[in-house]
Write a protein that holds these residues in place. Structure first.
Motif, PDB file in Angstrom:
ATOM      1  N   PHE A  47       3.079  -2.328  10.399  1.00 45.52           N
ATOM      2  CA  PHE A  47       4.093  -2.085   9.380  1.00 45.52           C
ATOM      3  C   PHE A  47       5.454  -1.982  10.054  1.00 45.52           C
ATOM      4  O   PHE A  47       5.552  -1.839  11.268  1.00 45.52           O
ATOM      5  CB  PHE A  47       3.807  -0.782   8.624  1.00 45.52           C
ATOM      6  N   ASP A  48       6.505  -2.052   9.273  1.00 45.49           N
ATOM      7  CA  ASP A  48       7.848  -1.778   9.796  1.00 45.49           C
ATOM      8  C   ASP A  48       8.594  -0.911   8.805  1.00 45.49           C
ATOM      9  O   ASP A  48       8.073  -0.551   7.740  1.00 45.49           O
ATOM     10  CB  ASP A  48       8.618  -3.073  10.104  1.00 45.49           C
ATOM     11  N   GLU A  49       9.835  -0.561   9.163  1.00 41.84           N
ATOM     12  CA  GLU A  49      10.587   0.390   8.339  1.00 41.84           C
ATOM     13  C   GLU A  49      10.927  -0.158   6.957  1.00 41.84           C
ATOM     14  O   GLU A  49      11.243   0.599   6.033  1.00 41.84           O
ATOM     15  CB  GLU A  49      11.863   0.836   9.071  1.00 41.84           C
ATOM     16  N   SER A  50      10.840  -1.467   6.776  1.00 47.79           N
ATOM     17  CA  SER A  50      11.153  -2.054   5.468  1.00 47.79           C
ATOM     18  C   SER A  50       9.981  -1.954   4.494  1.00 47.79           C
ATOM     19  O   SER A  50      10.163  -2.096   3.286  1.00 47.79           O
ATOM     20  CB  SER A  50      11.564  -3.519   5.634  1.00 47.79           C
ATOM     21  N   THR A  51       8.759  -1.709   5.015  1.00 49.36           N
ATOM     22  CA  THR A  51       7.592  -1.617   4.135  1.00 49.36           C
ATOM     23  C   THR A  51       7.181  -0.164   3.907  1.00 49.36           C
ATOM     24  O   THR A  51       6.993   0.255   2.775  1.00 49.36           O
ATOM     25  CB  THR A  51       6.415  -2.403   4.726  1.00 49.36           C
ATOM     26  N   ILE A  52       7.016   0.586   4.990  1.00 52.23           N
ATOM     27  CA  ILE A  52       6.676   2.012   4.874  1.00 52.23           C
ATOM     28  C   ILE A  52       7.510   2.786   5.896  1.00 52.23           C
ATOM     29  O   ILE A  52       7.465   2.492   7.089  1.00 52.23           O
ATOM     30  CB  ILE A  52       5.178   2.267   5.126  1.00 52.23           C
ATOM     31  N   ILE A  53       8.237   3.773   5.440  1.00 55.20           N
ATOM     32  CA  ILE A  53       9.075   4.583   6.322  1.00 55.20           C
ATOM     33  C   ILE A  53       8.250   5.727   6.896  1.00 55.20           C
ATOM     34  O   ILE A  53       7.576   6.459   6.165  1.00 55.20           O
ATOM     35  CB  ILE A  53      10.288   5.146   5.553  1.00 55.20           C
ATOM     36  N   VAL A  77       0.847  -1.191   0.000  1.00 51.71           N
ATOM     37  CA  VAL A  77       0.000   0.000   0.000  1.00 51.71           C
ATOM     38  C   VAL A  77       0.881   1.240   0.000  1.00 51.71           C
ATOM     39  O   VAL A  77       2.057   1.184   0.359  1.00 51.71           O
ATOM     40  CB  VAL A  77      -0.945   0.034   1.231  1.00 51.71           C
ATOM     41  N   LYS A  78       0.314   2.348  -0.401  1.00 50.29           N
ATOM     42  CA  LYS A  78       1.032   3.617  -0.329  1.00 50.29           C
ATOM     43  C   LYS A  78       0.421   4.449   0.789  1.00 50.29           C
ATOM     44  O   LYS A  78      -0.786   4.395   1.045  1.00 50.29           O
ATOM     45  CB  LYS A  78       0.948   4.362  -1.662  1.00 50.29           C
ATOM     46  N   ALA A  79       1.250   5.222   1.481  1.00 52.63           N
ATOM     47  CA  ALA A  79       0.813   5.951   2.666  1.00 52.63           C
ATOM     48  C   ALA A  79       0.930   7.457   2.448  1.00 52.63           C
ATOM     49  O   ALA A  79       1.925   7.944   1.919  1.00 52.63           O
ATOM     50  CB  ALA A  79       1.648   5.536   3.872  1.00 52.63           C
TER      51      ALA A  79
END
Length: 392
Positions: free
Chosen positions: A196-202, A87-89
């Motif tokens: 989520f984590d930093e590898s998927t969405i920062i 997904v995009k945030a």
């Protein structure tokens, strides 16, 4: 002259009294395990969209028996879900929210149009959990006690928000009539959250994320009934990386606050969901500095969030201006005064905790819910009721 004690040090000393009694805690742990395993098996057999998140259900458990409360050391308020697609945030700094949209042309029931929608997700979970609990009915715990399961939700922003699974202990074929507020059960109170984590969405820098981190998005943002369910609140679960002593302090503080509220008749504020929400909001307030807070300050901040955000109403779905709300406000005012001047009346301590104050020796062994072995002896249903946690 009234007998007065130092508030901060007294709270620290009393906290040591709430270390696990390993026998009763073991029965609780293994009963929770039996209940969660039964639920997870049905979710897997139904090929539910939620089947991969149910293994975290045990962290939301809490055992309640009158003024006694027990929870896992790694207790949690949220049931984390990992989305099966990218997904995009889009973040909003002022509101500390995120809008989650899909990158590709995926079809998934969590979406409404192009956005991940909290209402869709919670309604689907409510439907599936209702079916699962109706199918199971009751579970035989490893302690030898039967638990009757029931499930309900509380609504916030016109959507299911807090999920409540109650496993009520069947103490005998003809249980004695209970007082109005007497509760003997294991509760699972939780809020669905996307993980989520930093590898998927920062996360943007204004969230001040650590070097390695996980973060949650959940559907409760404010009291506005017109709130858009496509907007998610952002939370960094700082407690997940805390060391054992910090986790134990949070657990003991929660148990102490529960007992204080229970003995003063604030039963809705004493619900584990209300206490845990106040605790996590206090952590969010202070960031990593919360690890340096005293038991006394953490208790004051937790109850402060409960009172100011009226969590007693949120978790009980009742009118705000009632006697319990006023009583909770009075207790909060008393604790604020005690913390400011570092003085507390010994009679108040006795009334809240049913103890004659004497500093204990902190020498008991503590373990988490995840690594405790099964007790060798199984209690009878009567014994279960009496020995969950050593009375103080």
């Amino acid at each position: 002259m009234m007998n007065e004690l130092k508030f901060v040090s007294t709270m620290e000393d009393i906290a040591f009294l709430y270390c696990y009694d390993m026998g009763p805690h073991g029965y609780f742990v293994n009963d929770v395990d039996a209940i969660c395993n039964s639920i997870q098996k049905v979710f897997i057999s139904k090929r539910s969209y939620f089947k991969n998140c149910m293994h975290n259900l045990h962290k939301s458990a809490a055992y309640m028996d009158h003024a006694e409360l027990d929870m896992p050391l790694h207790f949690d308020m949220f049931l984390p879900i990992r989305l099966p697609m990218a997904v995009k945030a889009v973040f909003k700094k002022k509101e500390r929210t995120v809008h989650l949209g899909r990158r590709r042309n995926y079809k998934h029931p969590f979406f409404s149009g192009n956005s991940v929608n909290a209402l869709n997700m919670n309604l689907l979970f409510e439907k599936e959990m209702s079916e699962v609990i109706a199918q199971i009915g009751s579970v035989l715990g490893r302690s030898g006690v039967n638990f009757d399961l029931s499930y309900s939700t509380l609504k916030h922003n016109n959507q299911p928000f807090l999920h409540q699974l109650v496993a009520e202990a069947r103490l005998g074929p003809y249980p004695a009539p209970r007082e109005t507020n007497e509760v003997i059960c294991i509760r699972f109170d939780f809020v669905l959250a996307l993980e989520f984590d930093e590898s998927t969405i920062i996360l943007p820098s204004y969230f001040k994320p650590p070097t390695k981190y996980k973060w949650l998005a959940y559907g409760m943002v404010n009291q506005n009934n017109n709130h858009d369910p496509a907007q998610w609140a952002v939370l960094l679960p700082k407690w997940q990386n805390a060391h054992l002593a910090i986790l134990l302090r949070g657990l003991n503080m929660s148990v102490m606050l529960y007992r204080m509220l229970y003995h003063h008749g604030c039963y809705r504020f004493a619900l584990p969901a209300a206490i845990k929400f106040g605790y996590f909001l206090a952590i969010e307030d202070r960031g990593v500095e919360y690890m340096r807070l005293s038991i006394a300050e953490l208790m004051v901040m937790t109850l402060g969030h409960q009172v100011s955000r009226n969590l007693g109403t949120v978790v009980a779905n009742t009118a705000a201006n009632d006697e319990q709300q006023k009583r909770a406000q009075e207790i909060y005012a008393l604790l604020v005064h005690a913390f400011r001047f570092n003085v507390i009346n010994a009679d108040f301590i006795y009334k809240c905790y049913r103890i004659r104050y004497a500093p204990p020796t902190p020498c008991r062994l503590n373990r988490s819910l995840e690594n405790l072995r099964e007790p060798e002896d199984h209690p009878t249903s009567g014994r279960m009721r009496r020995t969950r946690r050593r009375s103080i």
